[in-house]
Design a protein around this motif. Structure first.
Motif, short mmCIF file in Angstrom:
data_model
loop_
_atom_site.label_atom_id
_atom_site.label_comp_id
_atom_site.label_asym_id
_atom_site.label_seq_id
_atom_site.Cartn_x
_atom_site.Cartn_y
_atom_site.Cartn_z
N VAL A 171 8.12 69.71 16.84
CA VAL A 171 6.81 69.35 15.74
C VAL A 171 6.33 68.55 16.40
O VAL A 171 4.80 67.94 16.79
N GLU A 212 12.29 68.45 14.44
CA GLU A 212 11.63 67.89 13.57
C GLU A 212 11.21 67.17 15.13
O GLU A 212 9.98 66.80 15.71
N ARG A 264 2.55 67.72 18.50
CA ARG A 264 1.29 66.50 17.52
C ARG A 264 1.02 65.75 19.35
O ARG A 264 0.33 65.62 19.28
N LEU A 300 8.98 67.10 8.57
CA LEU A 300 9.01 68.41 7.91
C LEU A 300 9.69 68.18 6.36
O LEU A 300 10.46 67.33 5.52
N ALA A 330 5.58 76.71 19.45
CA ALA A 330 4.89 77.04 18.02
C ALA A 330 5.72 78.01 17.92
O ALA A 330 6.02 78.53 16.37
N PHE A 352 -2.48 71.89 13.54
CA PHE A 352 -2.18 72.47 12.68
C PHE A 352 -2.72 73.12 11.15
O PHE A 352 -3.81 72.06 11.25
N LEU A 362 4.56 70.63 6.16
CA LEU A 362 4.79 69.71 7.30
C LEU A 362 3.66 68.07 6.82
O LEU A 362 2.64 68.88 5.68
#
Length: 305
Positions: free
Chosen positions: A227, A224, A231, A179, A149, A237, A168
């Motif tokens: 991210v 992406e 997850r 995104l 992050a 987040f 997001l």
């Protein structure tokens, strides 16, 4: 092995998802066993061997999830149905998703999923499962998620002057993040993600360029992928501040704070969510928290003698 067979002359027919995945796993020395029921089909992987898993033994299940009609399949080509690879693990009668695949071409998507399965099996085979080992692994994963992050934040603020929020968006099923945009601290859109857009390039002499390895930080697909990695690591987040003046932001959006000019939508995260959510929160930067407003007690009435 060829992945296509000719039908109707020279017209190739795409290989089924099952064939693609079994071939990809064979390269890692892993065998997968197909099963189906009620119109759904999937592949099972015995973590500790090559045969069918024993009853109650940990097992990985891989399948392509068709979000259009909420079904799973491996017996058809991915080219013929919309969907992405998913992997679940079942232990002790409980099942949870451990891998969400990206929307990509079938060959790339299958290779990424197979590499995850191989790494997952290797980690469990080489180290016996024990509570201290589990806690240590969880702590390392949480540290890695925070570091990733921070890399995302540092890279975006290098690319986009004034970047404060990475917005997001949850997909319609709530199981993936996409995104949306990059905003400044006042809510002004600095960059909107859409098909064909590219982020400013990061030069080769930048330390952030080397940190991305073979990925190109100027390609939104790399961001992406990062991210999605967060997850998959079960990172949580921040919510977007309600008073941020951006009409495009809804309750389906979350954010990553990119600078010390950004503030979370909820300061008391650990109070409003359970402790596990608070520990999984990724917040690389944040504006200073405003002081708590304490109520001043009313003065006591004067007591006359």
């Amino acid at each position: 092995m060829p992945e296509h067979r000719a039908v109707r002359g020279n017209s190739p027919r795409p290989a089924s998802a099952r064939k693609r995945m079994t071939q990809a796993l064979t390269r890692y020395g892993i065998a997968a066993h197909a099963d189906r029921d009620a119109g759904n089909s999937w592949l099972q992987v015995n973590i500790h061997g090559h045969g069918l898993p024993d009853a109650g033994a940990p097992v990985l299940t891989a399948y392509v999830y068709d979000f259009r009609d909420d079904t799973t399949f491996v017996d058809q080509p991915m080219e013929h149905r919309p969907g992405t690879w998913r992997v679940t693990i079942a232990t002790g009668g409980r099942e949870r998703v451990v891998f969400y695949g990206q929307r990509s071409d079938p060959q790339t998507a299958t290779a990424q999923c197979a590499a995850f399965i191989a790494g997952y099996c290797s980690a469990l085979r080489t180290r016996p499962l024990a509570w201290p080992a589990f806690l240590e692994t969880t702590d390392r994963l949480r540290d890695a998620a925070n570091a990733l992050a921070r890399l995302i934040a540092d890279t975006l603020t290098t690319q986009i002057d004034g970047a404060a929020y990475l917005i997001l968006e949850d997909d319609e099923h709530g199981d993936a993040l996409w995104l949306h945009s990059v905003l400044d601290s006042g809510g002004r859109t600095l960059f909107a993600f859409s098909d064909g857009t590219t982020l400013p390039a990061v030069t080769g002499d930048s330390p952030f360029r080397a940190a991305w390895g073979q990925l190109d930080p100027g390609d939104p697909a790399s961001l992406e992928l990062a991210v999605h990695g967060l997850r998959q690591a079960r990172a949580v987040f921040d919510s977007v501040p309600d008073d941020l003046p951006c009409d495009a932001i809804t309750d389906d959006h979350s954010c990553l704070l990119l600078s010390t000019d950004a503030r979370p939508g909820c300061w008391n995260f650990g109070w409003d969510f359970d402790g596990d959510d608070a520990r999984r929160l990724v917040r690389p930067y944040s504006a200073p928290r405003p002081p708590l407003k304490l109520r001043t007690p009313a003065p006591s009435p004067a007591i006359r003698p």
